[in-house]
Design a protein around this motif. Structure first.
Motif, PDB file in Angstrom:
ATOM      1  N   GLY A  32       0.815  -1.213   0.000  1.00  0.00           N
ATOM      2  CA  GLY A  32       0.000   0.000   0.000  1.00  0.00           C
ATOM      3  C   GLY A  32       0.846   1.259   0.000  1.00  0.00           C
ATOM      4  N   GLN A  33       1.941   1.247   0.763  1.00  0.00           N
ATOM      5  CA  GLN A  33       2.841   2.393   0.788  1.00  0.00           C
ATOM      6  C   GLN A  33       3.487   2.628  -0.573  1.00  0.00           C
ATOM      7  N   ALA A  34       3.775   1.552  -1.301  1.00  0.00           N
ATOM      8  CA  ALA A  34       4.347   1.701  -2.643  1.00  0.00           C
ATOM      9  C   ALA A  34       3.374   2.434  -3.559  1.00  0.00           C
ATOM     10  N   VAL A  35       2.089   2.073  -3.481  1.00  0.00           N
ATOM     11  CA  VAL A  35       1.066   2.750  -4.291  1.00  0.00           C
ATOM     12  C   VAL A  35       0.969   4.221  -3.891  1.00  0.00           C
ATOM     13  N   ALA A  89       3.964   6.152  -5.108  1.00  0.00           N
ATOM     14  CA  ALA A  89       3.902   6.296  -6.569  1.00  0.00           C
ATOM     15  C   ALA A  89       2.996   7.459  -6.941  1.00  0.00           C
ATOM     16  N   ALA A  90       1.862   7.578  -6.236  1.00  0.00           N
ATOM     17  CA  ALA A  90       0.956   8.700  -6.489  1.00  0.00           C
ATOM     18  C   ALA A  90       1.610  10.024  -6.116  1.00  0.00           C
ATOM     19  N   LEU A  91       2.335  10.036  -4.990  1.00  0.00           N
ATOM     20  CA  LEU A  91       3.023  11.265  -4.581  1.00  0.00           C
ATOM     21  C   LEU A  91       4.118  11.646  -5.571  1.00  0.00           C
ATOM     22  N   ALA A  92       4.835  10.650  -6.090  1.00  0.00           N
ATOM     23  CA  ALA A  92       5.876  10.926  -7.087  1.00  0.00           C
ATOM     24  C   ALA A  92       5.262  11.525  -8.340  1.00  0.00           C
TER      25      ALA A  92
END
Length: 285
Positions: free
Chosen positions: A124-127, A130-133
């Protein structure tokens, strides 16, 4: 006559293991680990800015108190665009590291169920990162992410789908549960399990634990409020209710004693930002 096994499946297995080993090597490489620590620290900067913007909202300002508002504030500074690209690189490194942790990580956790939960959290943190990036990259190139509420358009689109209110309701529940989970982690100091705080000086360890505890609880409360607003949108079929973190904080400010409560949450978010700097230093990366 001697029979020999078909080498094709063996070649496929060997190729698969080689790809997996290469992926693990890349994810655990020094550049990725350094980049991940930069990304965690960048998340701290964003939370400090969100806290500052939330205080302005509590005092009657109309600033946008969310990640987009924080990144817009960075972009407005000298060398802000360059700093945003550094944040993008850091967040991408966090994504790669979190994906690796979700697949292979937490070997030091002996409880299989607990290890699975940690891997799911990292997925979940990866998702999220990714959105923040992607958001940081959009702001860096000067593409606005939209004004106003910042959350009603996607919610309105979901509500228009068959079964949309149910989908939005599930999302709302997920947000609220995440918030409750963060409150629980903060109260129990579970966030320290993935940190090597024994390397820290006693005073630094105490500050890390205190800021993490306060920060997790404050951010959890903000997420619970956001989950409630999204849930109300699902129940009333009103996308205007689901207005993101910025809207959640502004909705809180509009309540009796809301500005005082918002300043308290802003202080907690600032604590979370400070904690991120300790996390960047001592997290098991």
């Amino acid at each position: 006559m001697s029979s020999t096994a078909d080498p094709a499946p063996q070649r496929v297995r060997h190729a698969g293991r080689a790809v997996e080993d290469s992926a693990q090597e890349v994810a655990s490489s020094l550049p990725i680990r350094i980049g991940a620590r930069i990304g965690i620290a960048s998340n701290g900067v964003l939370h400090l800015l969100i806290a500052w913007l939330a205080v302005q909202v509590a005092l009657g300002g109309r600033e946008r108190a969310d990640q987009n508002g924080a990144m817009q504030a960075i972009a407005a500074q000298p060398f802000g665009q360059a700093l945003l690209w550094v944040i993008v690189v850091g967040f991408v490194a966090v994504v790669l590291w979190r994906i690796a942790a979700a697949i292979w990580g937490f070997g030091y956790v002996t409880d299989r169920r607990k290890r699975l939960m940690k891997r799911l959290v990292n997925a979940g943190q990866a998702v999220l990162f990714a959105a923040l990036a992607a958001l940081a990259a959009r702001v860096a190139v000067g593409v606005s992410s939209g004004g106003g509420g910042g959350g009603e358009k996607p919610t309105g689109g979901l509500l228009a789908l068959p079964g949309g209110p149910v989908i939005v309701g599930v999302i709302a529940l997920g947000i609220a549960v995440t918030g409750v989970g963060m409150i629980y982690q903060g109260w129990r100091k579970n966030f320290t399990e993935d940190m090597c705080l024994r390397r820290a000086q006693p005073r630094a360890r105490r500050v890390a634990e205190l800021t993490g505890q306060i920060g997790y609880i404050a951010k959890g409360i903000a997420l619970v409020i956001l989950g409630v607003l999204v849930g109300v949108a699902a129940i009333t079929y009103n996308p205007q209710q689901a207005i993101g973190l910025d809207g959640a904080l502004k909705a809180l400010a509009a309540q009796p004693f809301g500005p005082l409560l918002l300043i308290a949450i802003a202080a907690g978010l600032a604590c979370f930002g400070i904690f991120c700097f300790f996390d960047a230093r001592y997290h098991r990366v």
